[in-house]
Design a protein around this motif. Structure first.
Motif, PDB file in Angstrom:
ATOM      1  N   GLU A   1      30.589  81.387  54.684  1.00 43.42           N
ATOM      2  CA  GLU A   1      32.031  81.241  54.481  1.00 43.42           C
ATOM      3  C   GLU A   1      32.496  79.795  54.362  1.00 43.42           C
ATOM      4  N   LEU A   2      31.604  78.836  54.583  1.00 45.66           N
ATOM      5  CA  LEU A   2      32.011  77.430  54.575  1.00 45.66           C
ATOM      6  C   LEU A   2      32.663  77.027  53.255  1.00 45.66           C
ATOM      7  N   ALA A   3      32.082  77.436  52.141  1.00 44.00           N
ATOM      8  CA  ALA A   3      32.577  77.001  50.832  1.00 44.00           C
ATOM      9  C   ALA A   3      33.990  77.499  50.554  1.00 44.00           C
ATOM     10  N   GLY A   4      34.393  78.594  51.173  1.00 46.55           N
ATOM     11  CA  GLY A   4      35.704  79.157  50.906  1.00 46.55           C
ATOM     12  C   GLY A   4      36.826  78.565  51.729  1.00 46.55           C
ATOM     13  N   LEU A   5      36.499  77.663  52.654  1.00 45.85           N
ATOM     14  CA  LEU A   5      37.535  77.060  53.488  1.00 45.85           C
ATOM     15  C   LEU A   5      38.343  76.025  52.706  1.00 45.85           C
ATOM     16  N   PRO A   6      39.607  75.838  53.043  1.00 47.79           N
ATOM     17  CA  PRO A   6      40.373  74.747  52.430  1.00 47.79           C
ATOM     18  C   PRO A   6      39.696  73.397  52.702  1.00 47.79           C
ATOM     19  N   ALA A   7      39.852  72.469  51.762  1.00 46.46           N
ATOM     20  CA  ALA A   7      39.131  71.188  51.835  1.00 46.46           C
ATOM     21  C   ALA A   7      39.361  70.464  53.156  1.00 46.46           C
ATOM     22  N   GLY A   8      40.601  70.449  53.623  1.00 45.55           N
ATOM     23  CA  GLY A   8      40.897  69.727  54.854  1.00 45.55           C
ATOM     24  C   GLY A   8      40.192  70.297  56.062  1.00 45.55           C
ATOM     25  N   LEU A   9      40.059  71.617  56.118  1.00 43.86           N
ATOM     26  CA  LEU A   9      39.376  72.264  57.234  1.00 43.86           C
ATOM     27  C   LEU A   9      37.862  72.185  57.088  1.00 43.86           C
ATOM     28  N   ARG A  10      37.410  72.088  55.842  1.00 46.08           N
ATOM     29  CA  ARG A  10      35.969  72.069  55.585  1.00 46.08           C
ATOM     30  C   ARG A  10      35.335  70.719  55.897  1.00 46.08           C
ATOM     31  N   ARG A  11      36.108  69.644  55.790  1.00 45.73           N
ATOM     32  CA  ARG A  11      35.547  68.301  55.874  1.00 45.73           C
ATOM     33  C   ARG A  11      34.755  68.040  57.169  1.00 45.73           C
ATOM     34  N   PRO A  12      35.307  68.313  58.381  1.00 44.32           N
ATOM     35  CA  PRO A  12      34.522  68.041  59.593  1.00 44.32           C
ATOM     36  C   PRO A  12      33.254  68.875  59.690  1.00 44.32           C
ATOM     37  N   LEU A  13      33.300  70.073  59.125  1.00 46.76           N
ATOM     38  CA  LEU A  13      32.110  70.932  59.153  1.00 46.76           C
ATOM     39  C   LEU A  13      31.029  70.396  58.221  1.00 46.76           C
ATOM     40  N   ILE A  14      31.432  69.885  57.059  1.00 46.77           N
ATOM     41  CA  ILE A  14      30.464  69.292  56.137  1.00 46.77           C
ATOM     42  C   ILE A  14      29.841  68.043  56.744  1.00 46.77           C
ATOM     43  N   LEU A  15      30.634  67.251  57.441  1.00 44.96           N
ATOM     44  CA  LEU A  15      30.092  66.063  58.104  1.00 44.96           C
ATOM     45  C   LEU A  15      29.056  66.457  59.150  1.00 44.96           C
ATOM     46  N   ALA A  16      29.347  67.497  59.928  1.00 47.33           N
ATOM     47  CA  ALA A  16      28.379  67.961  60.929  1.00 47.33           C
ATOM     48  C   ALA A  16      27.108  68.460  60.261  1.00 47.33           C
ATOM     49  N   GLN A  17      27.264  69.145  59.139  1.00 46.59           N
ATOM     50  CA  GLN A  17      26.105  69.639  58.394  1.00 46.59           C
ATOM     51  C   GLN A  17      25.260  68.480  57.877  1.00 46.59           C
ATOM     52  N   ARG A  18      25.907  67.443  57.352  1.00 45.18           N
ATOM     53  CA  ARG A  18      25.169  66.289  56.842  1.00 45.18           C
ATOM     54  C   ARG A  18      24.432  65.554  57.958  1.00 45.18           C
ATOM     55  N   GLU A  19      25.067  65.448  59.121  1.00 43.77           N
ATOM     56  CA  GLU A  19      24.396  64.806  60.258  1.00 43.77           C
ATOM     57  C   GLU A  19      23.146  65.584  60.665  1.00 43.77           C
ATOM     58  N   HIS A  20      23.250  66.901  60.634  1.00 44.48           N
ATOM     59  CA  HIS A  20      22.096  67.729  60.986  1.00 44.48           C
ATOM     60  C   HIS A  20      20.963  67.546  59.978  1.00 44.48           C
ATOM     61  N   ILE A  21      21.297  67.561  58.699  1.00 45.86           N
ATOM     62  CA  ILE A  21      20.272  67.392  57.663  1.00 45.86           C
ATOM     63  C   ILE A  21      19.657  66.002  57.740  1.00 45.86           C
ATOM     64  N   ALA A  22      20.457  64.990  58.097  1.00 49.73           N
ATOM     65  CA  ALA A  22      19.925  63.624  58.221  1.00 49.73           C
ATOM     66  C   ALA A  22      18.849  63.544  59.293  1.00 49.73           C
ATOM     67  N   VAL A  23      19.010  64.316  60.363  1.00 45.38           N
ATOM     68  CA  VAL A  23      17.966  64.353  61.408  1.00 45.38           C
ATOM     69  C   VAL A  23      16.674  64.912  60.830  1.00 45.38           C
ATOM     70  N   TRP A  24      16.789  65.983  60.073  1.00 51.55           N
ATOM     71  CA  TRP A  24      15.613  66.571  59.439  1.00 51.55           C
ATOM     72  C   TRP A  24      14.950  65.587  58.471  1.00 51.55           C
ATOM     73  N   GLU A  25      15.754  64.935  57.654  1.00 53.65           N
ATOM     74  CA  GLU A  25      15.204  63.964  56.696  1.00 53.65           C
ATOM     75  C   GLU A  25      14.386  62.903  57.411  1.00 53.65           C
ATOM     76  N   GLN A  26      14.951  62.375  58.469  1.00 56.18           N
ATOM     77  CA  GLN A  26      14.266  61.304  59.203  1.00 56.18           C
ATOM     78  C   GLN A  26      12.945  61.794  59.770  1.00 56.18           C
TER      79      GLN A  26
END
Length: 386
Positions: A308-333
């Motif tokens: 359901e993340l993609a269907g959220l309004p942009a303003g509400l989605r932004r903090p969730l996308i940041l959390a997702q990117r932080e999680h993926i960055a851990v995996w990348e490292q």
């Protein structure tokens, strides 16, 4: 009377162009959020012109679902029944990468198909899985051949769920290698691989707000956010529908709270797993085991957050996308520490492939949470990464 320039320029394959554009919109926005007007604009035609080809949004959606799987079946037909495993995986990967922007509708949006269309789609995908399983059996005859085939397809299909940009040929090479790593994994040798994982438990619902959230998550996971009503949520908690608004301004706020809870629990699981690990290889295995365990234990919560993340309004989605990117960055490292041959984008692509393995293998195992299933899926993800 002669036709005008627009009529003269009308493409013969307009219906196919409509399906292509619609697949992208459905994949990126979700079935319920997408509109026929939006799709018509993407094609460059009017909404009435769109309705001349498809009577309603559902008919167009079902056409999109059929198109991609038909392409996969056609790609396998060109290989021939005795094709080598690499040739089979390469053919499927090329089709998937070429149409990655529209392929994402399968993972979550196909639940909105009616029963007959869903059964037909499942039969076509079953044919694809059968072909891959046959090739896996010829080259890697060991237990769980069909599960490994499904997981390999999950690695390939993961490219439809993110926007990491790499040259197309390099994406294909990485995904084929990842899929081969999955099918080469040996589930029989995976016993104890996941080990004990210290997962955080979701908070006990001690308030009405928490009770509403706990009741809404399984409903969202089963039926999709758009189709669940506040009345259904209220009934599950034993409240009048109007009482929901005392705790959440709207249904979307319940969804955001669920996504934030999922991100928080996952971050805690990752931190705990890496804190105990010694050495790069052990850290990557611990991270994988934690993610797999979390996905099994909190399946409803994670499926809601991802679907359901993609269907959220942009303003509400932004903090969730940041959390997702932080999680993926851990995996990348962690992955690049073990595999210094990868650059950041390549590592990110493989991390998403690992996530795809978890989703498809978990579904195939019906998310039955057992130590054996956790070990097996952990081994399959490690195969996808390494």
């Amino acid at each position: 009377m002669t036709a005008g320039p627009a009529a003269a320029a009308r493409p013969r394959n307009r219906k196919q162009l409509i399906v292509e554009a619609a697949g992208q919109v459905f994949s990126e926005r979700g079935y319920h959020a997408a509109s026929m007007e939006e799709i018509a604009t993407a094609v460059g035609i009017s909404a009435p012109a769109l309705y001349r080809h498809f009577p309603n949004k559902y008919a167009l959606f079902a056409g999109c679902a059929d198109l991609m799987v038909d392409r996969l079946v056609a790609a396998l037909d060109t290989c021939g029944p005795e094709a080598a495993l690499t040739d089979v995986l390469t053919a499927l990967t090329r089709v998937t990468v070429a149409h990655r922007r529209s392929g994402g509708l399968y993972r979550w949006e196909a639940r909105y198909l009616d029963r007959a269309d869903r059964r037909l789609l499942r039969a076509k995908f079953g044919h694809v899985v059968d072909r891959v399983t046959t090739a896996v059996h010829r080259e890697h005859p060991r237990p769980a051949e069909r599960l490994r085939a499904v997981a390999a397809l999950g690695a390939i299909g993961s490219v439809t769920m993110h926007h990491t940009s790499i040259a197309q040929r390099r994406i294909e090479d990485l995904l084929v290698a990842s899929a081969r790593g999955v099918v080469a994994a040996d589930p029989a040798a995976a016993e104890g691989l996941a080990g004990p994982v210290d997962l955080p438990a979701p908070p006990v619902p001690r308030t009405r707000r928490a009770e509403i959230l706990a009741a809404a998550v399984p409903l969202f996971a089963r039926d999709g956010f758009a189709t669940v009503t506040n009345g259904q949520i209220a009934q599950a908690v034993g409240l009048a529908p109007s009482a929901i608004y005392r705790h959440y301004p709207g249904k979307v706020d319940i969804l955001v709270a669920a996504c934030l809870q999922a991100a928080g629990l996952l971050a805690q699981a990752v931190e705990r797993s890496l804190h105990r690990a010694t050495g790069p290889d052990a850290a990557l295995t611990a991270l994988t085991a934690a993610y797999v365990a979390y996905s099994f234990e909190h399946n409803a919560l994670t499926s809601v957050a991802e679907a359901e993340l993609a269907g959220l309004p942009a303003g509400l989605r932004r903090p969730l996308i940041l959390a997702q990117r932080e999680h993926i960055a851990v995996w990348e490292q962690q992955l690049r520490t073990v595999r210094p041959d990868l650059d950041a984008r390549q590592a990110r692509l493989l991390v998403h492939a690992g996530f795809g393995v978890v989703v498809e293998a978990g579904r195939a195992l019906r998310w039955q949470d057992t130590p054996g299933h956790r070990d097996t899926v952990t081994a399959l993800v490690i195969g996808a990464l390494l």
